[in-house]
Motif scaffolding. Structure first.
Motif, PDB file in Angstrom:
ATOM      1  N   HIS A 284      -8.811   3.291  13.051  1.00  0.00           N
ATOM      2  CA  HIS A 284      -9.524   4.339  12.319  1.00  0.00           C
ATOM      3  C   HIS A 284      -9.970   3.909  10.930  1.00  0.00           C
ATOM      4  N   GLU A 285      -9.325   2.886  10.390  1.00  0.00           N
ATOM      5  CA  GLU A 285      -9.681   2.340   9.085  1.00  0.00           C
ATOM      6  C   GLU A 285      -9.497   0.832   9.156  1.00  0.00           C
TER       7      GLU A 285
ATOM      8  N   GLY B  63      -6.042   5.978   3.589  1.00  0.00           N
ATOM      9  CA  GLY B  63      -5.470   5.401   4.804  1.00  0.00           C
ATOM     10  C   GLY B  63      -4.119   4.786   4.545  1.00  0.00           C
ATOM     11  N   SER B  64      -3.101   5.623   4.360  1.00  0.00           N
ATOM     12  CA  SER B  64      -1.784   5.114   3.980  1.00  0.00           C
ATOM     13  C   SER B  64      -1.156   4.260   5.070  1.00  0.00           C
TER      14      SER B  64
ATOM     15  N   PRO C 208     -14.925  -4.460  16.142  1.00  0.00           N
ATOM     16  CA  PRO C 208     -15.379  -5.030  14.865  1.00  0.00           C
ATOM     17  C   PRO C 208     -15.340  -4.049  13.710  1.00  0.00           C
ATOM     18  N   HIS C 209     -15.527  -2.752  13.999  1.00  0.00           N
ATOM     19  CA  HIS C 209     -15.621  -1.763  12.933  1.00  0.00           C
ATOM     20  C   HIS C 209     -14.702  -0.577  13.239  1.00  0.00           C
ATOM     21  N   PRO C 210     -14.232   0.115  12.192  1.00  0.00           N
ATOM     22  CA  PRO C 210     -13.332   1.252  12.416  1.00  0.00           C
ATOM     23  C   PRO C 210     -14.062   2.505  12.871  1.00  0.00           C
ATOM     24  N   ASP C 211     -13.265   3.458  13.335  1.00  0.00           N
ATOM     25  CA  ASP C 211     -13.757   4.783  13.721  1.00  0.00           C
ATOM     26  C   ASP C 211     -13.269   5.756  12.662  1.00  0.00           C
ATOM     27  N   PRO C 212     -14.006   5.896  11.540  1.00  0.00           N
ATOM     28  CA  PRO C 212     -13.492   6.650  10.404  1.00  0.00           C
ATOM     29  C   PRO C 212     -13.340   8.141  10.657  1.00  0.00           C
ATOM     30  N   ASP C 213     -14.022   8.684  11.674  1.00  0.00           N
ATOM     31  CA  ASP C 213     -13.932  10.121  11.928  1.00  0.00           C
ATOM     32  C   ASP C 213     -12.756  10.501  12.818  1.00  0.00           C
TER      33      ASP C 213
ATOM     34  N   GLY D  97      -5.387  12.981  -1.442  1.00  0.00           N
ATOM     35  CA  GLY D  97      -5.006  12.805  -0.038  1.00  0.00           C
ATOM     36  C   GLY D  97      -5.938  13.576   0.867  1.00  0.00           C
ATOM     37  N   GLN D  98      -5.598  13.602   2.138  1.00  0.00           N
ATOM     38  CA  GLN D  98      -6.421  14.315   3.114  1.00  0.00           C
ATOM     39  C   GLN D  98      -6.499  15.796   2.768  1.00  0.00           C
ATOM     40  N   ILE D  99      -7.709  16.364   2.850  1.00  0.00           N
ATOM     41  CA  ILE D  99      -7.915  17.761   2.500  1.00  0.00           C
ATOM     42  C   ILE D  99      -7.717  18.626   3.741  1.00  0.00           C
ATOM     43  N   GLY D 100      -6.761  19.528   3.688  1.00  0.00           N
ATOM     44  CA  GLY D 100      -6.481  20.414   4.813  1.00  0.00           C
ATOM     45  C   GLY D 100      -5.496  21.486   4.402  1.00  0.00           C
TER      46      GLY D 100
END
Length: 372
Positions: A26-27, A35-36, A74-79, A189-192
Motif C-alpha cells: 500500500h506504500e 505509513g507507520s 513496481p508501485h504501491p496501491d495508496p488507496d 495521522g489517518q483522518i477518521g
C-alpha cells in the motif's frame, strides 16, 4: 510446527540469520509520507542488515533498503482498495521465499494466510493493527505465530498464539528537538472517526488554541471528513493534508502538544513516540496501549473526557521537552525494537529445528535385555 514453517536442511542457526521481511503493497518501504507499518519494516530491515544478517525485503519496486529488494509490484496501491494486488503481493512474496531461517510477515491477513507457501524454518506475523472483528479472520488463517506491540494488544489477542511483544522504535537522531515555539495543537495521522478528530477540534476550540490537522483521508473515511471535519475548518483549525519528511518533523517540533484522542483501542501509538522524540508532549485517551506509551504527568497526559482533555492542554507547558525525548531514547529506538525481534526469532528457531528432526524411533535395546 506452525503454519508457514517448513523444514530446511542445514545446521542449527548460528549468529547470522537469513530473514525475509514481507511488507505491505500500500506504500513504499519506507513510506514517502504516512505509513507507520512500512516505516517500521524499513527500519527493522536496515538494522538487521547492519547487525550482519542476510535480509530480503519484499515490498513495492519504489522501496529502498540496505537488504535485497524483491518487488512483486513496481508501485504501491495508496488507496488500499485493490484487494487483488494485496493478495498477489503476498502470493508472489511467499512463493519466492526459499531456504530462509525466518519469514517475518507484516501484511497481516493475506501474508499470514499464504505463509504456508514459504520455504522457511519459522514464520511469524506482526499484528500492526487489531480489532475484535479481526479475531475471526486471523483464527481462520490457520495456526500462526503472532507478535504484538503492547500489553493491551496481547490481552485482546490472548486467544491466539502470541509468541512475543516488540514495541516499535524510531531513529531518534532523525527527529529534531523542539520547544513548542508556535503554540498550536496538532493531530497527525489517518483522518477518521476512530481517531477522534472531531473531538480534538472541540478540545482545541474550548482551550482557545489553534489546531493543525495533518494526515491522509482514506476513501472509506471521506464522508466523515466532509461532514464532521470540513465544516469546522477556519483560521483556528487548519487541515494541511498528508505530510512527510521535513514538513512532518517541523509540525511535530513546533507544536505545543499532540492530541491523540482515539475512540478505539490502539495497538501502540507511533505518532506519540515521534512527538515525544521532538520534545512535544501528548494528550491521549486511556484506550488500548496509549497509557503504556505516554507517561501521565511526565511526557503528557491521559484524559478521557473533554473537560479533562482541556485541563491537560493547559498543563502541557509543565512537561519538559528533554524529558519527553529521554523517554523515547530509553525505550523506543530502532535498536530496542530490533533487540526484541532478534530475541523472538531465536526463541522460535530451536523449536522449529527440533520439530523438523526426523523420528528415528526408540534407541535399540542391548542384546539379551529384557523386553519392557
Amino acid at each position: 510446527m506452525s503454519a508457514g514453517t517448513a523444514a530446511v536442511a542445514g545446521p542449527p542457526p548460528g549468529d547470522r540469520l537469513r530473514i525475509a521481511q514481507v511488507s505491505t503493497p500500500h506504500e513504499s518501504t519506507p513510506p514517502i509520507a504516512y505509513g507507520s507499518i512500512n516505516r517500521i519494516v524499513a527500519d527493522l530491515t536496515d538494522e538487521l542488515v547492519s547487525r550482519g544478517h542476510e535480509v530480503h525485503l519484499y515490498a513495492t519496486g519504489d522501496s529502498t533498503t540496505r537488504g535485497v529488494l524483491h518487488a512483486p509490484y513496481p508501485h504501491p496501491d495508496p488507496d488500499f482498495v485493490n484487494v487483488g494486488q494485496d493478495w498477489m503481493h503476498a502470493l508472489g512474496s511467499m512463493r519466492d521465499i526459499t531456504g530462509f531461517d525466518v519469514v517475518h510477515n507484516h501484511n497481516l491477513f493475506t501474508g499470514q494466510a499464504l505463509s504456508f507457501l514459504a520455504g522457511c524454518r519459522v514464520a511469524l506475523t506482526t499484528a500492526h493493527f487489531f480489532t475484535y472483528r479481526d479475531h475471526d479472520l486471523m483464527s481462520r488463517t490457520g495456526p500462526a505465530n503472532y507478535v504484538v506491540q503492547s500489553r493491551s494488544q496481547q490481552h485482546r489477542m490472548r486467544h491466539l498464539n502470541v509468541v512475543g511483544t516488540a514495541q516499535p522504535g524510531i531513529r531518534v537522531e532523525e527527529y529534531p528537538l523542539g520547544r513548542g515555539d508556535d503554540g498550536y495543537l496538532l493531530v497527525l495521522g489517518q483522518i477518521g472517526d476512530h481517531k477522534g478528530v472531531r473531538e480534538a477540534i472541540g478540545v482545541a476550540r474550548r482551550a482557545r488554541l489553534p489546531l493543525i490537522i495533518a494526515g491522509p483521508v482514506p476513501p472509506w473515511h471521506q464522508e466523515y471528513f466532509e461532514r464532521q471535519v470540513r465544516p469546522w475548518l477556519g483560521p483556528d483549525v487548519q487541515y494541511v493534508g498528508e505530510v512527510g519528511g521535513d514538513v512532518r518533523l517541523e509540525l511535530l517540533r513546533r507544536a505545543r502538544g499532540v492530541l491523540m484522542l482515539s475512540k478505539g483501542p490502539e495497538t501502540f501509538g507511533l505518532v506519540c513516540v515521534e512527538a515525544m522524540a521532538c520534545g512535544t508532549p501528548v494528550v491521549v485517551t486511556g484506550r488500548g496501549a496509549l497509557p503504556e506509551v505516554v507517561r501521565h504527568g511526565v511526557t503528557g497526559f491521559v484524559a478521557d473526557t473533554e473537560e479533562e482533555q482541556c485541563a491537560a492542554v493547559h498543563r502541557l507547558q509543565e512537561i519538559a521537552p528533554d524529558t519527553c525525548r529521554a523517554h523515547v531514547e530509553e525505550n523506543y529506538t530502532v535498536g530496542h525494537m530490533t533487540d526484541r525481534y532478534e530475541t523472538i526469532y531465536r526463541a522460535l528457531l530451536p523449536t522449529a529445528w527440533e520439530a523438523s528432526a526426523p523420528d528415528i524411533g526408540p534407541a535399540p535395546r542391548p542384546e539379551g535385555a529384557p523386553t519392557p
